[in-house]
Enzyme design. Structure first.
Site, mmCIF file in Angstrom:
data_model
loop_
_atom_site.group_PDB
_atom_site.id
_atom_site.type_symbol
_atom_site.label_atom_id
_atom_site.label_comp_id
_atom_site.label_asym_id
_atom_site.label_seq_id
_atom_site.Cartn_x
_atom_site.Cartn_y
_atom_site.Cartn_z
ATOM 1 N N GLY A 216 64.166 -10.711 90.044
ATOM 2 C CA GLY A 216 63.901 -10.893 91.465
ATOM 3 C C GLY A 216 62.456 -10.597 91.766
ATOM 4 N N GLU B 138 61.133 -9.850 78.681
ATOM 5 C CA GLU B 138 62.349 -9.316 78.076
ATOM 6 C C GLU B 138 63.622 -9.875 78.704
ATOM 7 O OE1 GLU B 138 62.549 -7.583 75.379
ATOM 8 O OE2 GLU B 138 60.370 -7.476 75.138
#
Lengths: 230, 230
Positions: free
Chosen positions: A46, A116
């Site tokens: 987000g 990641e």
DNA sequence: GCAAAAGTGTTAACTTTACACCCATGT
DNA sequence: ACATGGGTGTAAAGTTAACACTTTTGC
């Protein structure tokens, strides 16, 4: 700890739940946070919404940075607005979800914050940052409702797929097994699949025909009020 | 004009679409704005969310100020976040909707901003302030989906109602006429209505039995996974 | 030749739809 | 007595669910 965190003012963010399907399982894309708060926790990707940015645009931006994908259909899920959901200030978040097709060459993240990112089984999520477990749960619920009434199964598979693969998508999302013959009757009866003159290759059993989903026809019928319904 | 308006900063509001049923029609509660922007326009009631207030709480506060009602079930509808939806600054709004029961003694607004609140036919709304027509449209869509799958018809009627009144609610919301016998079979077959030992009074035709909806039983069955479905 | 998944129809149970007449009440 | 809406059952059509064996392919 909280004392060392800088204060934000009232603000809003978007969070993007991204569904994929792989290894016969429904997956969600997660990132490892590398900033406080919740540093090193896993989280739903987000970002804050810029002052001059539509929230829908912010959602596609986040998805693009994460996956390199553009023009993905995203749907607004829910807005989470508890006062204390973010430890650094009042941040409400508008959650979106999207469904992406597994491709041969994987994802192409466009931004370091996504370094990641990885797929995680949707039915076995770890403890996530903020209220992200709640967000993921709501997205799953919505996906399960939606698959009964819109043909989203196709969007999780490669463009060309076998009927058994499609059946597995349905079974993975609804959590219920389906009768093979009835499934095929219904899905072919909708007249939205096209059988190709091609079969699976390199499988150690009878090769299945490949099919494609006729998206144009679906959109036309949908605009005429047709409801899909599996 | 815009130059004379004071600037807000980035903020969020809630807007409450309130459905009611009266005179055989689905209605929405509207207010007359008495402040800029959109002074004297009709609008869906709403308010800014306080810094230390959950957004759900803000929604029930607005509803309370407007109607005097507490403990009304409100459901989040959608968040509207276009950059320019509010002329005075960046204000995204989280829309909620609720359904309220017509009572004999009307509404009891608790706040001056509601002085000019009134019911308006949901299918014939005037031009509204901001993006409120879009909000109302989305709420109507949602209500129409929802009535197929949850027993919301009861919540628009007085606690005691006749089957024909209930049928009219369904017809008004879905826009489709229903066969009386089939409707009754289904609705009574759900076993969620209780026939009272009472009939309508003062009608110029055979008086209908009154029924009540067994909310407790419904909640229990729903928790067991039952789906209503009319 | 065997293991593994593909492909294929029929029947019974259930659900949905269509349809018309007599009844009770107030004027 | 008439106008108005209340209340009631059945049969045909359509849909869903249950079920098992043969085929193709790679090893």
């Amino acid at each position: 700890m909280a004392a060392t965190l800088k204060k934000l003012h009232s603000d809003f963010s978007v969070d993007c739940v991204v569904f994929g399907f792989d290894e016969g399982e429904l997956k969600i894309l997660l990132i490892d946070r590398n900033e406080a708060p919740f540093k090193e926790w896993k989280a739903i990707p987000g970002n804050l919404v810029a002052k001059s940015e539509d929230i829908d645009h912010a959602a596609s931006r986040v998805l693009y940075e994460l996956t390199g994908l553009k023009d993905v259909y995203q749907e607004q899920l829910y807005t989470f607005g508890k006062v204390n959901r973010h430890p650094q200030g009042r941040v409400i978040t508008v959650a979106y979800y999207s469904i992406i097709r597994r491709t041969e060459d994987g994802l192409h993240p466009m931004s370091s914050f996504a370094r990641e990112a990885y797929w995680w089984p949707a039915n076995d999520l770890p403890k996530l940052a903020f209220d992200h477990n709640e967000i993921a749960e709501k997205a799953l619920q919505r996906l399960r409702e939606k698959i009964l009434v819109e043909p989203i199964g196709f969007e999780l598979l490669p463009k060309e797929f076998t009927l058994t693969q499609l059946q597995h998508v349905y079974e993975a999302i609804t959590g219920e097994d389906v009768d093979k013959r009835n499934f095929r009757k219904r899905i072919l009866g909708s007249d939205l699949l096209k059988q190709l003159n091609k079969k699976q290759a390199g499988v150690a059993h009878r090769a299945a025909y490949l099919y494609t989903f006729n998206e144009k026809k679906y959109k036309k019928l949908k605009n005429q009020g047709m409801i899909f319904g599996i």
